[in-house]
Design a protein around this motif. Sequence first.
Motif, PDB file in Angstrom:
ATOM      1  N   UNK A 152      33.463   4.486  31.444  1.00 46.99           N
ATOM      2  CA  UNK A 152      32.826   3.220  31.037  1.00 46.99           C
ATOM      3  C   UNK A 152      31.874   3.166  31.740  1.00 46.99           C
ATOM      4  N   UNK A 153      30.616   3.090  31.627  1.00 46.89           N
ATOM      5  CA  UNK A 153      28.981   3.130  32.397  1.00 46.89           C
ATOM      6  C   UNK A 153      28.507   1.811  31.652  1.00 46.89           C
ATOM      7  N   UNK A 154      27.930   0.365  32.098  1.00 48.34           N
ATOM      8  CA  UNK A 154      27.077  -0.349  31.328  1.00 48.34           C
ATOM      9  C   UNK A 154      25.845  -0.216  31.785  1.00 48.34           C
ATOM     10  N   UNK A 155      24.501   0.267  31.134  1.00 44.85           N
ATOM     11  CA  UNK A 155      23.177   0.718  30.827  1.00 44.85           C
ATOM     12  C   UNK A 155      22.655  -0.486  30.778  1.00 44.85           C
ATOM     13  N   UNK A 156      21.615  -1.135  32.043  1.00 45.35           N
ATOM     14  CA  UNK A 156      21.041  -2.176  31.938  1.00 45.35           C
ATOM     15  C   UNK A 156      19.635  -1.837  31.965  1.00 45.35           C
ATOM     16  N   UNK A 157      18.904  -2.638  32.302  1.00 42.29           N
ATOM     17  CA  UNK A 157      17.137  -2.648  32.616  1.00 42.29           C
ATOM     18  C   UNK A 157      16.996  -3.525  31.674  1.00 42.29           C
ATOM     19  N   UNK A 158      15.117  -3.654  31.989  1.00 47.26           N
ATOM     20  CA  UNK A 158      14.396  -4.753  32.150  1.00 47.26           C
ATOM     21  C   UNK A 158      13.540  -3.991  30.170  1.00 47.26           C
ATOM     22  N   UNK A 159      13.497  -4.615  29.151  1.00 49.19           N
ATOM     23  CA  UNK A 159      12.869  -4.280  27.504  1.00 49.19           C
ATOM     24  C   UNK A 159      11.852  -3.059  28.521  1.00 49.19           C
ATOM     25  N   UNK A 160      11.507  -2.428  27.969  1.00 47.91           N
ATOM     26  CA  UNK A 160      11.059  -0.866  27.888  1.00 47.91           C
ATOM     27  C   UNK A 160      10.961  -0.443  29.114  1.00 47.91           C
ATOM     28  N   UNK A 198      12.863   1.979  28.706  1.00 47.99           N
ATOM     29  CA  UNK A 198      13.804   3.186  28.024  1.00 47.99           C
ATOM     30  C   UNK A 198      15.314   3.961  28.301  1.00 47.99           C
ATOM     31  N   UNK A 199      16.639   3.000  28.255  1.00 44.01           N
ATOM     32  CA  UNK A 199      17.614   3.029  27.990  1.00 44.01           C
ATOM     33  C   UNK A 199      18.071   3.822  26.642  1.00 44.01           C
ATOM     34  N   UNK A 200      17.223   3.174  25.277  1.00 39.89           N
ATOM     35  CA  UNK A 200      17.798   3.847  23.991  1.00 39.89           C
ATOM     36  C   UNK A 200      16.861   4.931  24.092  1.00 39.89           C
ATOM     37  N   UNK A 201      15.766   5.534  24.911  1.00 38.67           N
ATOM     38  CA  UNK A 201      15.830   6.985  24.666  1.00 38.67           C
ATOM     39  C   UNK A 201      16.538   8.070  25.620  1.00 38.67           C
ATOM     40  N   UNK A 202      16.894   7.346  26.761  1.00 48.65           N
ATOM     41  CA  UNK A 202      18.042   7.715  27.486  1.00 48.65           C
ATOM     42  C   UNK A 202      19.878   8.345  27.279  1.00 48.65           C
ATOM     43  N   UNK A 242      24.853   1.149  21.997  1.00 52.09           N
ATOM     44  CA  UNK A 242      23.421   0.993  22.186  1.00 52.09           C
ATOM     45  C   UNK A 242      23.407  -0.779  21.615  1.00 52.09           C
ATOM     46  N   UNK A 243      22.905  -1.832  22.421  1.00 51.46           N
ATOM     47  CA  UNK A 243      23.544  -3.226  23.007  1.00 51.46           C
ATOM     48  C   UNK A 243      24.813  -3.139  21.111  1.00 51.46           C
ATOM     49  N   UNK A 244      25.733  -3.089  21.503  1.00 53.39           N
ATOM     50  CA  UNK A 244      26.393  -3.459  20.596  1.00 53.39           C
ATOM     51  C   UNK A 244      27.067  -4.987  20.065  1.00 53.39           C
ATOM     52  N   UNK A 245      26.795  -5.654  21.225  1.00 50.70           N
ATOM     53  CA  UNK A 245      26.562  -8.067  20.986  1.00 50.70           C
ATOM     54  C   UNK A 245      25.409  -8.322  20.385  1.00 50.70           C
ATOM     55  N   UNK A 246      24.625  -7.414  19.544  1.00 50.85           N
ATOM     56  CA  UNK A 246      23.301  -7.883  19.661  1.00 50.85           C
ATOM     57  C   UNK A 246      24.232  -8.912  18.254  1.00 50.85           C
ATOM     58  N   UNK A 247      23.583 -10.053  17.856  1.00 45.95           N
ATOM     59  CA  UNK A 247      24.193 -10.957  16.480  1.00 45.95           C
ATOM     60  C   UNK A 247      25.154 -11.807  16.852  1.00 45.95           C
ATOM     61  N   UNK A 248      26.208 -11.296  17.645  1.00 43.54           N
ATOM     62  CA  UNK A 248      27.427 -11.832  17.797  1.00 43.54           C
ATOM     63  C   UNK A 248      27.996 -13.040  18.963  1.00 43.54           C
TER      64      UNK A 248
END
Length: 459
Positions: free
Chosen positions: A296-304, A306-310, A412-418
């Motif tokens: 499991x790899x937890x990809x993190x970084x500032x907004x913008x 390119x996490x979703x693009x990657x 991609x950000x599975x815990x949003x709104x939880x």
Amino acid sequence: MKKWRNLAEKKWLRRMAACLFWLCVWQSVFLLADNKLLLAGPIQTAQALFCRIFTFAFWQVTGMSLFRVLLGLFLAFFVGTLLGIAAFKSSLMKELLSPLMLFCKAVPVASFAVILLIWWGSGWLSTAVIFPVVLPMVYVNIYEGLKSTDKKLLQMAKVFDMPLMNRIFYIHMPSLAPFMDGCIKTAVGMGIKAGVAAEVIGTPVWSVGGELYLSKIYLDTAGVFAWTAVVIALGFALEKAVLFCWRSFCRRHPEPVKGRKKEAVPASIYTEDVVKSFGSHTVLCGISKKLEAGRIYCLTGVSGAGKTTLLHILAGLEKPGQGRVEIRAGENFKSAISAAGMFQDDRLCEEESALVNVRLVSHDCKKAEECLKELLPEEAFRQPVKNLSGGMRRRVCLARALTADADWLFLDEPFTALDEENKQNAIHIIKKYRQNKLTVLVTHDINDAAKLGGELWRI
């Protein structure tokens, strides 16, 4: 309920009052004209209609004309649908068909009738005329309906390798429905008018158009009006019948087809100097990483960053501008492996239930239901997902990703709104159902890596 019944009654009363008004206008004009050869009144027209309606010949004439019209409409809808799909699939086909459709729309009905009378004869002239009149309407609406299909849903279906029947009935059909509603309302009326006009020109036996022509020959104005009333009634009834059949067909989807069962292959992904730019803006710059099978790899970084693009590049939805992505499945390199995942947005079929949305991509229906039970209250299972809260919708997306057969998993950000309780439960479900697949999860919380037992990957 009583309020809606009263409104419906008022609506019908207004319609009846409008009809009565125009009947009075018609009768007044008839009395002023005082010439039965030029104008028949509503009473004379009704008498002429009732004299005919109780004869066998009337029903034979009406039945034959209706059969010819239905055949022409069926052929036009069938061929128009096939051509609309072909144009949607191929831009070359669209260019080739464009002049033909313009020709069909521009040529007058009378010209079609005369030309086809010479080629075709009078027996089935109305069928032959209806076809080129209705064909472009069906073609354009099928093409535009398919073109309006939500591109994000199609992208989701591609990633999950959704079965074709599920794509047709659950993604394309909701987009086609409003276009085909309008098409049916226009095409059926136009088809009947064109068919009767062709019958007037060709005067085949047992045809409404032929009876109209004979009534004109004998100066039977009441007969002309009576047969015109028959055409109007047929058009109205046929339009309602076809619309009813179409809407019933749209509402009654077949059960989702099970996805193809795939044996999961241990997969590793290698990225080397991946660069991605949009115009002059560089989103990813020199990303190199070995993602090992089963981890499991937890990809993190500032907004913008390119996490979703990657993620999209890893899933094969986008191509890197520079660099390369290599995939090793077992001992062999592959150009692609099957993926499943959660997108940043939900990409759900809004009118369908949570259970149906998960079953659309799952081979194992039992597993899909079990996973949903651990994420959602059971009363939410069969509600349309458009009625669910944001957090519930994200959990439906998570269940869909975890129960689909795939070689690796992206979230991609599975815990949003939880909330915290549901987030902890979601983490438990991910660990339980991911089945040791390579998993890449985008998150803004660096503590998620420890909770999931994964590696933190910063970009």
